[in-house]
Design an enzyme around this catalytic site. Structure first.
Site, PDB file in Angstrom:
ATOM      1  N   ALA A  31      41.177  45.855  35.467  1.00 14.23           N
ATOM      2  CA  ALA A  31      41.191  46.494  34.146  1.00 14.23           C
ATOM      3  C   ALA A  31      42.538  47.120  33.786  1.00 14.23           C
ATOM      4  O   ALA A  31      42.998  46.991  32.649  1.00 14.23           O
ATOM      5  CB  ALA A  31      40.076  47.546  34.081  1.00 14.23           C
ATOM      6  N   LYS A  82      31.904  37.557  44.711  1.00 14.80           N
ATOM      7  CA  LYS A  82      33.278  37.787  45.166  1.00 14.80           C
ATOM      8  C   LYS A  82      33.471  39.212  45.653  1.00 14.80           C
ATOM      9  O   LYS A  82      34.361  39.487  46.455  1.00 14.80           O
ATOM     10  CB  LYS A  82      34.309  37.424  44.081  1.00 14.80           C
ATOM     11  CG  LYS A  82      34.131  38.123  42.729  1.00 14.80           C
ATOM     12  CD  LYS A  82      34.823  39.466  42.624  1.00 14.80           C
ATOM     13  CE  LYS A  82      34.882  39.974  41.215  1.00 14.80           C
ATOM     14  NZ  LYS A  82      34.022  41.084  40.879  1.00 14.80           N
TER      15      LYS A  82
HETATM   16  N1  LIG Z   1      36.988  47.422  36.799  1.00 12.51           N
HETATM   17  C1  LIG Z   1      37.666  46.291  36.889  1.00 12.51           C
HETATM   18  O1  LIG Z   1      38.927  46.256  36.908  1.00 12.51           O
HETATM   19  C2  LIG Z   1      36.938  44.981  36.960  1.00 12.51           C
HETATM   20  C3  LIG Z   1      37.619  43.826  36.616  1.00 12.51           C
HETATM   21  C4  LIG Z   1      36.975  42.607  36.671  1.00 12.51           C
HETATM   22  C5  LIG Z   1      35.683  42.545  37.115  1.00 12.51           C
HETATM   23  N2  LIG Z   1      35.054  43.692  37.454  1.00 12.51           N
HETATM   24  C6  LIG Z   1      33.677  43.563  37.896  1.00 12.51           C
HETATM   25  O2  LIG Z   1      32.814  44.074  36.886  1.00 12.51           O
HETATM   26  C7  LIG Z   1      31.633  44.599  37.494  1.00 12.51           C
HETATM   27  C8  LIG Z   1      31.435  46.033  37.023  1.00 12.51           C
HETATM   28  O3  LIG Z   1      32.594  46.781  37.356  1.00 12.51           O
HETATM   29  P1  LIG Z   1      32.953  48.114  36.592  1.00 12.51           P
HETATM   30  O4  LIG Z   1      34.393  48.367  36.833  1.00 12.51           O
HETATM   31  O5  LIG Z   1      32.463  48.037  35.188  1.00 12.51           O
HETATM   32  O6  LIG Z   1      32.100  49.147  37.449  1.00 12.51           O
HETATM   33  P2  LIG Z   1      31.534  50.573  37.029  1.00 12.51           P
HETATM   34  O7  LIG Z   1      31.163  51.290  38.281  1.00 12.51           O
HETATM   35  O8  LIG Z   1      32.471  51.269  36.087  1.00 12.51           O
HETATM   36  O9  LIG Z   1      30.228  50.223  36.187  1.00 12.51           O
HETATM   37  C9  LIG Z   1      29.158  49.542  36.782  1.00 12.51           C
HETATM   38  C10 LIG Z   1      27.913  50.034  36.076  1.00 12.51           C
HETATM   39  O10 LIG Z   1      26.806  49.215  36.466  1.00 12.51           O
HETATM   40  C11 LIG Z   1      25.692  50.061  36.704  1.00 12.51           C
HETATM   41  N3  LIG Z   1      24.787  49.355  37.618  1.00 12.51           N
HETATM   42  C12 LIG Z   1      24.991  49.065  38.910  1.00 12.51           C
HETATM   43  N4  LIG Z   1      23.926  48.414  39.427  1.00 12.51           N
HETATM   44  C13 LIG Z   1      23.034  48.297  38.419  1.00 12.51           C
HETATM   45  C14 LIG Z   1      21.740  47.721  38.324  1.00 12.51           C
HETATM   46  N5  LIG Z   1      21.169  47.161  39.377  1.00 12.51           N
HETATM   47  N6  LIG Z   1      21.121  47.759  37.125  1.00 12.51           N
HETATM   48  C15 LIG Z   1      21.710  48.323  36.062  1.00 12.51           C
HETATM   49  N7  LIG Z   1      22.937  48.896  36.087  1.00 12.51           N
HETATM   50  C16 LIG Z   1      23.591  48.875  37.258  1.00 12.51           C
HETATM   51  C17 LIG Z   1      26.286  51.314  37.321  1.00 12.51           C
HETATM   52  O11 LIG Z   1      25.435  52.416  37.210  1.00 12.51           O
HETATM   53  C18 LIG Z   1      27.566  51.468  36.476  1.00 12.51           C
HETATM   54  O12 LIG Z   1      27.339  52.214  35.312  1.00 12.51           O
HETATM   55  C19 LIG Z   1      31.852  44.461  39.021  1.00 12.51           C
HETATM   56  O13 LIG Z   1      31.217  43.296  39.467  1.00 12.51           O
HETATM   57  C20 LIG Z   1      33.348  44.352  39.147  1.00 12.51           C
HETATM   58  O14 LIG Z   1      33.713  43.683  40.335  1.00 12.51           O
HETATM   59  C21 LIG Z   1      35.634  44.909  37.354  1.00 12.51           C
HETATM   60  O1  LIG Z   2      37.601  46.606  41.828  1.00  7.36           O
HETATM   61  P1  LIG Z   2      36.681  45.488  42.210  1.00  7.36           P
HETATM   62  O2  LIG Z   2      36.638  45.271  43.697  1.00  7.36           O
HETATM   63  O3  LIG Z   2      35.349  45.610  41.580  1.00  7.36           O
HETATM   64  O4  LIG Z   2      37.350  44.147  41.668  1.00  7.36           O
HETATM   65  C1  LIG Z   2      37.931  44.113  40.422  1.00  7.36           C
HETATM   66  C2  LIG Z   2      37.770  42.778  39.723  1.00  7.36           C
HETATM   67  O5  LIG Z   2      36.871  41.953  40.336  1.00  7.36           O
HETATM   68  C3  LIG Z   2      39.055  42.060  39.518  1.00  7.36           C
HETATM   69  O6  LIG Z   2      38.887  40.964  38.648  1.00  7.36           O
END
Ligand SMILES: NC(=O)c1ccc[n+]([C@@H]2O[C@H](COP(=O)([O-])OP(=O)(O)OC[C@H]3O[C@@H](n4cnc5c(N)ncnc54)[C@H](O)[C@@H]3O)[C@@H](O)[C@H]2O)c1
Ligand SMILES: O=P(O)(O)OC[C@H](O)CO
Length: 226
Positions: A31, A82
């Site tokens: 992000a 992943k």
């Molecule tokens: N933050 C990044 O840079 C980024 C980038 C690419 C991909 N991702 C991926 O996106 C996904 C979410 O990451 P994020 O940064 O938004 O995390 P985050 O912790 O900010 O948000 C995740 C949310 O999902 C909720 N949650 C978890 N399990 C749940 C369930 N079983 N039912 C309903 N809600 C649930 C949590 O309470 C939380 O509010 C992950 O798989 C992460 O790997 C994140």
């Molecule tokens: O911070 P993570 O481990 O949830 O990974 C971030 C994203 O998957 C990157 O695309």
């Protein structure tokens, strides 16, 4: 992924609850870097092509390049699985094993991701794993993600993921450890643990006190054939 042994995809829960068509966006998109408008690619998995095209038009920019694929399950499963591989990559860092070992974890991790995704949903396509949501996100998450970071901290400190999440993630939630628990239960219920030696080792290191040095034991049993 949500649910106990009967795994469910979040997109399906949303679609069933709201009675709407749901597409899925996932990719190598840490992000902070996206926020700084550094170039990256992403993948949108659609069920209904005009909806995929609509999301393409909404999200695609010169620095955030969107590819759309007719494989929403594949995109979503990549995004969940992943995170488990990245915990393994973090363990490699915690053990000071080096880049060659991490590359092996990434390779075998991708194989097990494909194997699990196709087991879960036979419509999942191989090509999806070569989009940004697949190999590219595995690489970036294993290099700079939170799951990697906590996998390393787990090995170096011996603290549980619950404790590390509170100490290091500032209110964010770690996805990989809970996904690993759910997928291991899914495999156990179907007597398929032996087909996923890397995922199984990661689970057993995280939750059953297996020594982290066992992170590479997949090589004793791994079958390369998908
Ligand atoms: N933050 C990044 O840079 C980024 C980038 C690419 C991909 N991702 C991926 O996106 C996904 C979410 O990451 P994020 O940064 O938004 O995390 P985050 O912790 O900010 O948000 C995740 C949310 O999902 C909720 N949650 C978890 N399990 C749940 C369930 N079983 N039912 C309903 N809600 C649930 C949590 O309470 C939380 O509010 C992950 O798989 C992460 O790997 C994140
Ligand atoms: O911070 P993570 O481990 O949830 O990974 C971030 C994203 O998957 C990157 O695309």
């Amino acid at each position: 992924m949500d649910g106990g042994s009967g795994l469910n995809l979040i997109s399906k829960i949303i679609a069933d609850t709201l009675k709407v068509d749901v597409s899925v966006l996932s990719g190598a998109n840490i992000a902070n870097e996206v926020g700084q408008e550094k170039f990256c690619e992403t993948t949108i998995g659609y069920r209904i092509r005009p909806n995929g095209q609509l999301f393409y038009e909404l999200f695609n920019t010169p620095y955030f390049r969107v590819a759309i694929v007719n494989d929403p399950s594949g995109v979503e499963l990549c995004g969940a699985l992943k995170n488990v591989v990245a915990i393994g990559a973090g363990m490699v860092d915690g053990l000071d094993l080096g880049d060659n070992t991490k590359a092996a974890i990434i390779r075998v991790g991708l194989v097990e991701m494909m194997r699990f995704a196709k087991l879960y949903d036979p419509t999942v396509q191989d090509a999806t794993f070569f989009e940004s949501c697949g190999i590219a996100d595995v690489i970036t998450t294993c290099a700079g993600g939170r799951n990697r970071r906590l996998g390393e901290a787990f090995v170096r400190t011996g603290k549980s993921f619950d404790v590390l999440e509170k100490e290091l993630l500032n209110g964010q939630k770690l996805q990989g450890a809970s996904t690993c628990e759910k997928l291991y239960q899914y495999l156990k219920d179907r007597e398929l643990v032996h087909k996923f030696p890397l995922f199984s080792s990661i689970y057993q290191i995280c939750f059953e006190n297996l020594a982290p040095e066992n992170i590479t034991r997949f090589h004793l049993t791994h079958v390369n054939k998908l």
